[in-house]
Design a protein around this motif. Structure first.
Motif, PDB file in Angstrom:
ATOM      1  N   ALA A   5       0.835  -1.204   0.000  1.00 46.04           N
ATOM      2  CA  ALA A   5       0.000   0.000   0.000  1.00 46.04           C
ATOM      3  C   ALA A   5       0.866   1.249   0.000  1.00 46.04           C
ATOM      4  N   TRP A   6       1.972   1.224   0.779  1.00 46.54           N
ATOM      5  CA  TRP A   6       2.872   2.385   0.793  1.00 46.54           C
ATOM      6  C   TRP A   6       3.562   2.566  -0.550  1.00 46.54           C
ATOM      7  N   ILE A   7       3.860   1.483  -1.243  1.00 50.39           N
ATOM      8  CA  ILE A   7       4.461   1.594  -2.573  1.00 50.39           C
ATOM      9  C   ILE A   7       3.474   2.229  -3.551  1.00 50.39           C
ATOM     10  N   LEU A   8       2.219   1.790  -3.510  1.00 47.14           N
ATOM     11  CA  LEU A   8       1.197   2.371  -4.376  1.00 47.14           C
ATOM     12  C   LEU A   8       0.985   3.848  -4.054  1.00 47.14           C
ATOM     13  N   ILE A   9       0.894   4.164  -2.784  1.00 46.72           N
ATOM     14  CA  ILE A   9       0.757   5.568  -2.380  1.00 46.72           C
ATOM     15  C   ILE A   9       1.981   6.356  -2.825  1.00 46.72           C
ATOM     16  N   GLY A  43       7.807   8.982   4.418  1.00 45.23           N
ATOM     17  CA  GLY A  43       6.704   9.684   5.076  1.00 45.23           C
ATOM     18  C   GLY A  43       6.009   8.823   6.117  1.00 45.23           C
ATOM     19  N   GLY A  44       5.806   7.555   5.788  1.00 41.36           N
ATOM     20  CA  GLY A  44       5.207   6.635   6.757  1.00 41.36           C
ATOM     21  C   GLY A  44       6.093   6.424   7.966  1.00 41.36           C
ATOM     22  N   TRP A  45       7.389   6.293   7.722  1.00 37.90           N
ATOM     23  CA  TRP A  45       8.334   6.103   8.826  1.00 37.90           C
ATOM     24  C   TRP A  45       8.410   7.356   9.696  1.00 37.90           C
ATOM     25  N   LEU A  46       8.476   8.539   9.062  1.00 36.25           N
ATOM     26  CA  LEU A  46       8.517   9.786   9.834  1.00 36.25           C
ATOM     27  C   LEU A  46       7.241   9.968  10.646  1.00 36.25           C
ATOM     28  N   GLY A  47       6.110   9.560  10.083  1.00 37.14           N
ATOM     29  CA  GLY A  47       4.853   9.649  10.835  1.00 37.14           C
ATOM     30  C   GLY A  47       4.893   8.803  12.090  1.00 37.14           C
ATOM     31  N   VAL A  49       7.724   7.823  13.701  1.00 39.23           N
ATOM     32  CA  VAL A  49       8.772   8.301  14.606  1.00 39.23           C
ATOM     33  C   VAL A  49       8.395   9.635  15.250  1.00 39.23           C
ATOM     34  N   ILE A  50       7.963  10.584  14.449  1.00 40.91           N
ATOM     35  CA  ILE A  50       7.708  11.936  14.965  1.00 40.91           C
ATOM     36  C   ILE A  50       6.382  12.027  15.712  1.00 40.91           C
ATOM     37  N   PHE A  51       5.326  11.469  15.123  1.00 44.08           N
ATOM     38  CA  PHE A  51       4.002  11.636  15.707  1.00 44.08           C
ATOM     39  C   PHE A  51       3.523  10.427  16.492  1.00 44.08           C
ATOM     40  N   GLY A  52       4.266   9.340  16.449  1.00 39.28           N
ATOM     41  CA  GLY A  52       3.914   8.163  17.219  1.00 39.28           C
ATOM     42  C   GLY A  52       2.665   7.446  16.755  1.00 39.28           C
ATOM     43  N   VAL A  53       2.290   7.641  15.495  1.00 39.76           N
ATOM     44  CA  VAL A  53       1.113   6.954  14.974  1.00 39.76           C
ATOM     45  C   VAL A  53       1.547   5.651  14.323  1.00 39.76           C
ATOM     46  N   ASP A  54       0.688   4.670  14.395  1.00 34.33           N
ATOM     47  CA  ASP A  54       1.014   3.363  13.852  1.00 34.33           C
ATOM     48  C   ASP A  54       0.656   3.307  12.375  1.00 34.33           C
ATOM     49  N   SER A  55       1.660   3.450  11.521  1.00 33.82           N
ATOM     50  CA  SER A  55       1.503   3.368  10.073  1.00 33.82           C
ATOM     51  C   SER A  55       0.432   4.332   9.572  1.00 33.82           C
ATOM     52  N   ILE A  56       0.481   5.515  10.136  1.00 36.09           N
ATOM     53  CA  ILE A  56      -0.511   6.558   9.887  1.00 36.09           C
ATOM     54  C   ILE A  56      -1.891   5.947  10.164  1.00 36.09           C
ATOM     55  N   ASP A  57      -2.906   6.274   9.421  1.00 40.47           N
ATOM     56  CA  ASP A  57      -4.243   5.781   9.772  1.00 40.47           C
ATOM     57  C   ASP A  57      -4.786   4.763   8.780  1.00 40.47           C
ATOM     58  N   ALA A  67       1.636  12.663   4.510  1.00 37.37           N
ATOM     59  CA  ALA A  67       2.943  12.120   4.913  1.00 37.37           C
ATOM     60  C   ALA A  67       3.716  11.613   3.704  1.00 37.37           C
ATOM     61  N   ALA A  68       3.062  10.921   2.800  1.00 39.57           N
ATOM     62  CA  ALA A  68       3.725  10.388   1.611  1.00 39.57           C
ATOM     63  C   ALA A  68       4.193  11.506   0.687  1.00 39.57           C
ATOM     64  N   ILE A  69       3.373  12.514   0.507  1.00 37.38           N
ATOM     65  CA  ILE A  69       3.743  13.631  -0.366  1.00 37.38           C
ATOM     66  C   ILE A  69       4.891  14.421   0.237  1.00 37.38           C
ATOM     67  N   VAL A  70       4.850  14.672   1.540  1.00 40.41           N
ATOM     68  CA  VAL A  70       5.944  15.390   2.197  1.00 40.41           C
ATOM     69  C   VAL A  70       7.244  14.588   2.095  1.00 40.41           C
ATOM     70  N   GLY A  71       7.168  13.294   2.316  1.00 40.67           N
ATOM     71  CA  GLY A  71       8.350  12.451   2.174  1.00 40.67           C
ATOM     72  C   GLY A  71       8.902  12.493   0.760  1.00 40.67           C
TER      73      GLY A  71
END
Length: 90
Positions: A5-9, A43-47, A49-57, A67-71
């Protein structure tokens, strides 16, 4: 959310990042897609590490896409900085 899913995103986020940062890139569409995939993963990893969310939502949540676009934007800027000067000498 899984790695596929992260690759597609990332593919889509790379295209969006390229649209947000137009200009001549040293690489072609393949390099932009690879940067997008890596940027999505970043972006997923930074989310996490920085925000403590599990694989974003989730795949369709706005936070995931942001997160993906910023990354992707981060990696595109770094790529341009690293390879931009090398091609201007030729």
């Amino acid at each position: 959310m899984g790695i596929l899913a992260w690759i597609l995103i990332g593919l889509i986020a790379g295209a969006i990042a390229k649209a947000l940062m137009p200009g001549k890139d040293p690489g072609g569409i393949i390099v932009t897609m690879l940067i997008g995939i890596a940027g999505g993963l970043l972006g997923g990893w930074l989310g996490k590490v920085i925000f403590g969310v599990d694989s974003i939502d989730g795949f369709f949540d706005l936070s995931t896409w942001i997160a993906a676009i910023v990354g992707s934007l981060i990696l595109l800027v770094v790529y341009r900085l690293v390879t931009g000067n090398r091609h201007s000498r030729a």
